[in-house]
Design a protein around this motif. Sequence first.
Motif, PDB file in Angstrom:
ATOM      1  N   ARG A  39       0.828  -1.213   0.000  1.00 51.44           N
ATOM      2  CA  ARG A  39       0.000   0.000   0.000  1.00 51.44           C
ATOM      3  C   ARG A  39       0.858   1.258   0.000  1.00 51.44           C
ATOM      4  NH1 ARG A  39      -2.911   3.577   2.649  1.00 51.44           N
ATOM      5  NH2 ARG A  39      -4.942   4.092   1.867  1.00 51.44           N
ATOM      6  N   ALA A  40       2.000   1.213   0.676  1.00 53.64           N
ATOM      7  CA  ALA A  40       2.898   2.372   0.702  1.00 53.64           C
ATOM      8  C   ALA A  40       3.561   2.601  -0.656  1.00 53.64           C
ATOM      9  CB  ALA A  40       3.949   2.189   1.784  1.00 53.64           C
ATOM     10  N   ALA A  41       3.539   1.596  -1.517  1.00 54.54           N
ATOM     11  CA  ALA A  41       4.146   1.727  -2.841  1.00 54.54           C
ATOM     12  C   ALA A  41       3.232   2.407  -3.854  1.00 54.54           C
ATOM     13  CB  ALA A  41       4.553   0.346  -3.365  1.00 54.54           C
ATOM     14  N   ILE A  42       1.995   2.716  -3.475  1.00 55.48           N
ATOM     15  CA  ILE A  42       1.086   3.408  -4.404  1.00 55.48           C
ATOM     16  C   ILE A  42       1.652   4.803  -4.678  1.00 55.48           C
ATOM     17  CG2 ILE A  42      -1.231   4.335  -4.756  1.00 55.48           C
ATOM     18  CD1 ILE A  42      -2.290   2.163  -2.906  1.00 55.48           C
ATOM     19  N   PRO A  43       1.875   5.143  -5.939  1.00 59.91           N
ATOM     20  CA  PRO A  43       2.511   6.428  -6.252  1.00 59.91           C
ATOM     21  C   PRO A  43       1.552   7.611  -6.157  1.00 59.91           C
ATOM     22  CG  PRO A  43       2.114   5.192  -8.256  1.00 59.91           C
ATOM     23  CD  PRO A  43       1.700   4.306  -7.120  1.00 59.91           C
ATOM     24  N   CYS A  74       8.734   7.010 -13.856  1.00 56.67           N
ATOM     25  CA  CYS A  74       8.751   8.368 -14.412  1.00 56.67           C
ATOM     26  C   CYS A  74       8.929   9.437 -13.337  1.00 56.67           C
ATOM     27  CB  CYS A  74       7.456   8.629 -15.182  1.00 56.67           C
ATOM     28  SG  CYS A  74       7.300   7.605 -16.644  1.00 56.67           S
ATOM     29  N   GLY A  75       9.136   9.015 -12.091  1.00 54.54           N
ATOM     30  CA  GLY A  75       9.437   9.988 -11.036  1.00 54.54           C
ATOM     31  C   GLY A  75       8.343  10.237 -10.025  1.00 54.54           C
ATOM     32  N   ALA A  76       7.249   9.502 -10.065  1.00 53.56           N
ATOM     33  CA  ALA A  76       6.188   9.702  -9.072  1.00 53.56           C
ATOM     34  C   ALA A  76       6.691   9.267  -7.693  1.00 53.56           C
ATOM     35  CB  ALA A  76       4.940   8.905  -9.446  1.00 53.56           C
ATOM     36  N   ARG A  77       6.403  10.063  -6.677  1.00 57.19           N
ATOM     37  CA  ARG A  77       6.841   9.761  -5.313  1.00 57.19           C
ATOM     38  C   ARG A  77       5.907   8.742  -4.670  1.00 57.19           C
ATOM     39  NH1 ARG A  77       6.384  14.342  -1.895  1.00 57.19           N
ATOM     40  NH2 ARG A  77       4.700  14.943  -3.252  1.00 57.19           N
ATOM     41  N   THR A  78       6.423   8.044  -3.661  1.00 56.22           N
ATOM     42  CA  THR A  78       5.633   7.092  -2.886  1.00 56.22           C
ATOM     43  C   THR A  78       5.929   7.305  -1.406  1.00 56.22           C
ATOM     44  OG1 THR A  78       7.335   5.373  -2.879  1.00 56.22           O
ATOM     45  CG2 THR A  78       5.798   5.366  -4.744  1.00 56.22           C
ATOM     46  N   LEU A  80       7.473   5.207   0.276  1.00 59.22           N
ATOM     47  CA  LEU A  80       8.657   4.372   0.516  1.00 59.22           C
ATOM     48  C   LEU A  80       9.895   5.095  -0.017  1.00 59.22           C
ATOM     49  CD1 LEU A  80       7.281   0.890  -0.604  1.00 59.22           C
ATOM     50  CD2 LEU A  80       7.706   1.654   1.732  1.00 59.22           C
ATOM     51  N   PRO A  81      10.283   6.219   0.581  1.00 58.08           N
ATOM     52  CA  PRO A  81      11.406   6.979   0.028  1.00 58.08           C
ATOM     53  C   PRO A  81      12.749   6.278   0.201  1.00 58.08           C
ATOM     54  CG  PRO A  81      10.717   7.934   2.105  1.00 58.08           C
ATOM     55  CD  PRO A  81       9.723   6.857   1.769  1.00 58.08           C
ATOM     56  N   ASP A  82      12.853   5.346   1.150  1.00 59.57           N
ATOM     57  CA  ASP A  82      14.121   4.672   1.393  1.00 59.57           C
ATOM     58  C   ASP A  82      14.337   3.469   0.472  1.00 59.57           C
ATOM     59  OD1 ASP A  82      11.952   3.514   2.675  1.00 59.57           O
ATOM     60  OD2 ASP A  82      13.171   2.598   4.245  1.00 59.57           O
ATOM     61  N   ARG A  83      13.329   3.094  -0.286  1.00 61.30           N
ATOM     62  CA  ARG A  83      13.451   1.962  -1.213  1.00 61.30           C
ATOM     63  C   ARG A  83      13.867   2.467  -2.588  1.00 61.30           C
ATOM     64  NH1 ARG A  83       9.903  -2.801   0.178  1.00 61.30           N
ATOM     65  NH2 ARG A  83      10.192  -2.898   2.436  1.00 61.30           N
ATOM     66  N   HIS A  84      14.580   1.638  -3.325  1.00 62.64           N
ATOM     67  CA  HIS A  84      15.006   1.980  -4.674  1.00 62.64           C
ATOM     68  C   HIS A  84      13.790   1.992  -5.606  1.00 62.64           C
ATOM     69  CE1 HIS A  84      17.178   1.621  -8.533  1.00 62.64           C
ATOM     70  NE2 HIS A  84      18.113   2.293  -7.883  1.00 62.64           N
ATOM     71  N   VAL A  85      13.875   2.777  -6.654  1.00 66.41           N
ATOM     72  CA  VAL A  85      12.769   2.934  -7.602  1.00 66.41           C
ATOM     73  C   VAL A  85      12.366   1.586  -8.204  1.00 66.41           C
ATOM     74  CG1 VAL A  85      12.095   3.993  -9.796  1.00 66.41           C
ATOM     75  CG2 VAL A  85      13.362   5.323  -8.123  1.00 66.41           C
ATOM     76  N   CYS A  86      13.344   0.766  -8.524  1.00 66.53           N
ATOM     77  CA  CYS A  86      13.034  -0.546  -9.129  1.00 66.53           C
ATOM     78  C   CYS A  86      12.276  -1.435  -8.153  1.00 66.53           C
ATOM     79  CB  CYS A  86      14.313  -1.237  -9.585  1.00 66.53           C
ATOM     80  SG  CYS A  86      15.045  -0.449 -11.020  1.00 66.53           S
ATOM     81  N   ASN A  92       4.592  -2.626  -7.116  1.00 67.78           N
ATOM     82  CA  ASN A  92       3.360  -2.284  -7.828  1.00 67.78           C
ATOM     83  C   ASN A  92       2.985  -3.360  -8.848  1.00 67.78           C
ATOM     84  OD1 ASN A  92       2.169   0.400  -7.054  1.00 67.78           O
ATOM     85  ND2 ASN A  92       4.318   0.970  -7.268  1.00 67.78           N
ATOM     86  N   ILE A  93       3.975  -3.931  -9.515  1.00 66.23           N
ATOM     87  CA  ILE A  93       3.706  -5.033 -10.447  1.00 66.23           C
ATOM     88  C   ILE A  93       3.137  -6.224  -9.670  1.00 66.23           C
ATOM     89  CG2 ILE A  93       4.785  -6.705 -12.018  1.00 66.23           C
ATOM     90  CD1 ILE A  93       4.486  -3.929 -13.253  1.00 66.23           C
ATOM     91  N   ALA A  94       3.696  -6.508  -8.495  1.00 66.29           N
ATOM     92  CA  ALA A  94       3.186  -7.612  -7.665  1.00 66.29           C
ATOM     93  C   ALA A  94       1.744  -7.360  -7.255  1.00 66.29           C
ATOM     94  CB  ALA A  94       4.074  -7.786  -6.428  1.00 66.29           C
ATOM     95  N   ALA A  95       1.420  -6.106  -6.880  1.00 67.49           N
ATOM     96  CA  ALA A  95       0.043  -5.779  -6.507  1.00 67.49           C
ATOM     97  C   ALA A  95      -0.891  -5.984  -7.695  1.00 67.49           C
ATOM     98  CB  ALA A  95      -0.044  -4.335  -6.003  1.00 67.49           C
TER      99      ALA A  95
END
Length: 134
Positions: A39-43, A74-78, A80-86, A92-95
Amino acid sequence: MEPSHKDAEPAAAAAADPRGASSSSGVVVQVREKKGPLRAAIPYMPFPVAVICLFLNTFVPGLGTFVSAFTVLCGARTDLPDRHVCCVFWLNIAAALIQVLTAIVMVGWVMSIFWGMDMVILARYKEQGIPQQL
């Protein structure tokens, strides 16, 4: 004559509080929602993009979530700022995959609609300038 049960409750509450004030006066309660990693990964997307993702999630479960994963690249924030973009992209792909695979039993479809609603809510927060941590 004994007091009825209704009369005894306020008297007991007043006896419990020596000041005679109600327990809710002057008390401020702040609630913070603890989000899981999915849920925290939602941009935080632009509002029109979030509405499109909600529309896609409503009719094809997981499709809007899949599209939102690319907004992270493309740069949308989430949240989860401490996690890498990938890593956030793959969350999000898993969700999206969870939504697609469980859509058969209606759970994924409902989850997909709620996910899209969360996207719109987060986009509205971004639009209004409300801080991320609510």
